[in-house]
Design an enzyme around this catalytic site. Structure first.
Site, mmCIF file in Angstrom:
data_model
loop_
_atom_site.group_PDB
_atom_site.id
_atom_site.type_symbol
_atom_site.label_atom_id
_atom_site.label_comp_id
_atom_site.label_asym_id
_atom_site.label_seq_id
_atom_site.Cartn_x
_atom_site.Cartn_y
_atom_site.Cartn_z
ATOM 1 C CE LYS A 1 38.086 125.825 0.032
ATOM 2 N NZ LYS A 1 37.348 127.058 -0.073
ATOM 3 C CB CYS B 1 41.364 130.260 2.310
ATOM 4 S SG CYS B 1 39.907 130.365 3.348
HETATM 5 N N1 SAJ Z 1 45.573 139.256 -2.476
HETATM 6 C C1 SAJ Z 1 46.662 139.826 -3.105
HETATM 7 N N2 SAJ Z 1 46.602 140.060 -4.449
HETATM 8 C C2 SAJ Z 1 45.504 139.747 -5.182
HETATM 9 C C3 SAJ Z 1 44.389 139.168 -4.541
HETATM 10 C C4 SAJ Z 1 44.435 138.922 -3.174
HETATM 11 O O1 SAJ Z 1 47.704 140.135 -2.486
HETATM 12 O O2 SAJ Z 1 45.517 139.990 -6.397
HETATM 13 C C5 SAJ Z 1 45.630 138.965 -1.027
HETATM 14 C C6 SAJ Z 1 44.545 139.639 -0.208
HETATM 15 O O3 SAJ Z 1 44.902 140.937 0.138
HETATM 16 C C7 SAJ Z 1 44.460 138.711 0.988
HETATM 17 C C8 SAJ Z 1 44.737 137.347 0.394
HETATM 18 O O4 SAJ Z 1 45.345 137.582 -0.860
HETATM 19 O O5 SAJ Z 1 45.472 138.989 1.931
HETATM 20 C C9 SAJ Z 1 43.547 136.438 0.241
HETATM 21 O O6 SAJ Z 1 42.421 137.128 -0.246
HETATM 22 P P1 SAJ Z 1 41.339 136.521 -1.247
HETATM 23 O O7 SAJ Z 1 40.249 137.494 -1.375
HETATM 24 O O8 SAJ Z 1 41.956 136.114 -2.509
HETATM 25 O O9 SAJ Z 1 40.924 135.152 -0.570
HETATM 26 P P2 SAJ Z 1 40.133 134.671 0.739
HETATM 27 O O10 SAJ Z 1 41.112 133.853 1.521
HETATM 28 O O11 SAJ Z 1 39.393 135.728 1.449
HETATM 29 O O12 SAJ Z 1 39.050 133.699 0.073
HETATM 30 C C10 SAJ Z 1 39.474 132.605 -0.706
HETATM 31 C C11 SAJ Z 1 38.630 132.534 -1.944
HETATM 32 N N3 SAJ Z 1 39.242 131.622 -2.899
HETATM 33 C C12 SAJ Z 1 39.485 131.967 -4.170
HETATM 34 O O13 SAJ Z 1 39.252 133.056 -4.628
HETATM 35 C C13 SAJ Z 1 40.098 130.905 -5.025
HETATM 36 C C14 SAJ Z 1 37.220 132.116 -1.587
HETATM 37 O O14 SAJ Z 1 36.444 131.879 -2.745
HETATM 38 C C15 SAJ Z 1 37.244 130.852 -0.728
HETATM 39 O O15 SAJ Z 1 35.956 130.519 -0.298
HETATM 40 C C16 SAJ Z 1 38.084 131.086 0.491
HETATM 41 O O16 SAJ Z 1 39.399 131.448 0.060
HETATM 42 C C17 SAJ Z 1 38.110 129.809 1.308
HETATM 43 O O17 SAJ Z 1 37.421 129.730 2.336
HETATM 44 O O18 SAJ Z 1 38.742 128.863 0.880
#
Ligand code: SAJ
Length: 423
Positions: free
Chosen positions: A202, A256
């Site tokens: 995880k 996360c």
């Molecule tokens: N972001 C970027 N560039 C990207 C993708 C995202 O700058 O290419 C930024 C987003 O704007 C945001 C951050 O990253 O600020 C996180 O966004 P996210 O959508 O990637 O992640 P979370 O934190 O909302 O959700 C993640 C997910 N994990 C993965 O995709 C590996 C989700 O599946 C998990 O359940 C969650 O963390 C968790 O609870 O761990």
């Protein structure tokens, strides 16, 4: 079957409701008395499509109840926050308190599942010793497992059902019991392993994503140095069948990706160098965005800046660890006049759309809300004093017939106004 869920936040509440929909009698527990009152009267506290209706159904079918104290049950699920301390180590106080709170209610044969994201070895080194206080033999008289959630806000109910899931027991019987439980609604595959492997898996999923975003952000800074358009590079590189460069942005937010890498880092700081560097790179992005903002405004006197978006990502109302807040703080520390608009957030520093944009010299898009993809650019340009929009998420298309100059990480240097503006 009776289930007690401790912690009714973004994950605990939807999980509790999904079990209630699948013939389980659920008791939801939270330390927040206001929340318990709200949920008992049928009102959800998080914006998530479908959740409100599902809660009403669960209450009407009398399969869910809420309280501040646990009750006896067959299974206990712990889903409480695991923040980081100032020294970036995991704060496991909520987990420890939650396990202690269920100890008096645990009976022989119960299954105890930790869903919160935790550093590797938390289940064996912290959970199990507390569970010994029950007087039961944890290995032979209880079932204990870590089964992390993997859902994404906004698609939570769909992903809870359809994503694969990991069942990491302290022994094989615990893994199998956990699998049996989640099979009640999970349609994805359930993978059996041990608790420590589940914890590391995880943490690594989110670390992997954080590192990939860091590469995209680093590439952006390098391309700007070398005067290459980063979006062209990413677009073309991603035509390669095995390349998937992520999107640059103002930083990484949420509870996360900005947190979990430290859970691994702290276990092996000498080895986890890339993990640490990726965190630092992403944490530096708000400053990088603020520096570009200063360049875009360098010819203006007393400029007014408008931030579009404070949620940490698009179409949700969650501001935890949001990089927008850091950009706002840096700009304010630099004595800029900054106004903030976010269609999802109502708080002390957000204002209505018109107030935020009227007389503005620069709109800074920091969150990829759908509303920002479809702006009326002509109307916007009329309201602004200097019609420039810097889009850090690369979501706003430049409309040919509008006065608004849309720029991004790829071409902001061409958008710096040469004529002095402002008052
Ligand atoms: N972001 C970027 N560039 C990207 C993708 C995202 O700058 O290419 C930024 C987003 O704007 C945001 C951050 O990253 O600020 C996180 O966004 P996210 O959508 O990637 O992640 P979370 O934190 O909302 O959700 C993640 C997910 N994990 C993965 O995709 C590996 C989700 O599946 C998990 O359940 C969650 O963390 C968790 O609870 O761990």
């Amino acid at each position: 079957m009776k289930l007690c869920v401790i912690g009714l936040g973004y994950i605990g509440l939807p999980t509790a409701i999904m079990f209630a929909r699948n013939n389980v009698h659920v008791h939801g527990v939270d330390i927040n008395t206001d929340l318990i009152e709200k949920l008992s009267s049928g009102e959800v506290h998080i914006e998530e499509p479908g959740l409100q209706d599902f809660l009403i159904d669960a209450i009407e079918s009398q399969r869910i109840s809420f309280g501040v104290l646990p009750k006896e049950a067959d299974t206990f699920i712990i889903s409480v926050p695991t923040p980081i301390k100032n020294d970036k180590s995991a704060n496991l106080d909520f987990v420890i308190n939650a396990v202690n709170s269920i100890v008096p209610y645990i009976k022989k044969g119960n299954l105890i599942i930790l869903e919160s994201t935790v550093p590797p070895r938390t289940t064996t080194d912290i959970l199990v010793p507390i569970l010994k206080k029950t007087g039961l033999n944890v290995e032979t008289e209880l079932y204990v497992a870590h089964s992390p959630e993997r859902v994404i806000p906004g698609k939570l109910l769909h992903e809870l059902v359809h994503n694969d899931r990991i069942a990491g027991g302290i022994n094989i019987e615990s893994s199998k019991k956990t699998e049996e439980l989640y099979k009640r609604f999970v349609k994805g595959e359930i993978h059996l392993t041990d608790s420590t492997t589940a914890e590391m898996t995880k943490c690594m999923e989110n670390t992997y994503r954080d590192i990939n975003i860091a590469i995209a952000n680093e590439l952006t800074m390098i391309c700007n140095e070398l005067e290459i358009n980063v979006y062209e590079v990413i677009g073309m590189a991603n035509k390669h069948p095995r390349v998937n460069i992520h999107s640059p942005g103002p930083g990484v937010g949420g509870h996360c990706l900005a947190v979990d890498p430290y859970f691994i880092y702290n276990k092996a700081p000498e080895i986890a160098r890339i993990i640490k560097l990726a965190r630092e790179t992403n944490d530096n992005m708000p400053k990088y965005v603020a520096d570009i903002t200063k360049q875009l405004l360098s010819n203006m006197v007393n400029p007014k800046i408008t931030i579009f978006g404070v949620s940490y990502k698009g179409d949700i109302d969650d501001i935890r660890e949001s990089p927008s807040l850091k950009v706002l703080e840096i700009l304010k520390d630099n004595h800029f006049e900054v106004h903030v608009y976010d269609p999802y957030i109502k708080n002390e520093y957000c204002v209505e759309f018109d107030e935020a944009v009227t007389g503005s010299d620069l709109i800074l898009v920091l969150t990829d809300h759908t509303e920002f993809k479809n702006l009326d650019q002509k109307a916007l340009a009329r309201l602004m004093r200097t019609p420039i929009l810097f889009d850090t998420k690369n979501i706003v298309p430049q409309q040919n017939d509008s006065e608004l100059r849309v720029t991004n990480f790829g071409d902001f240097k061409n958008a710096i106004p040469t004529v002095t503006g402002g008052v």
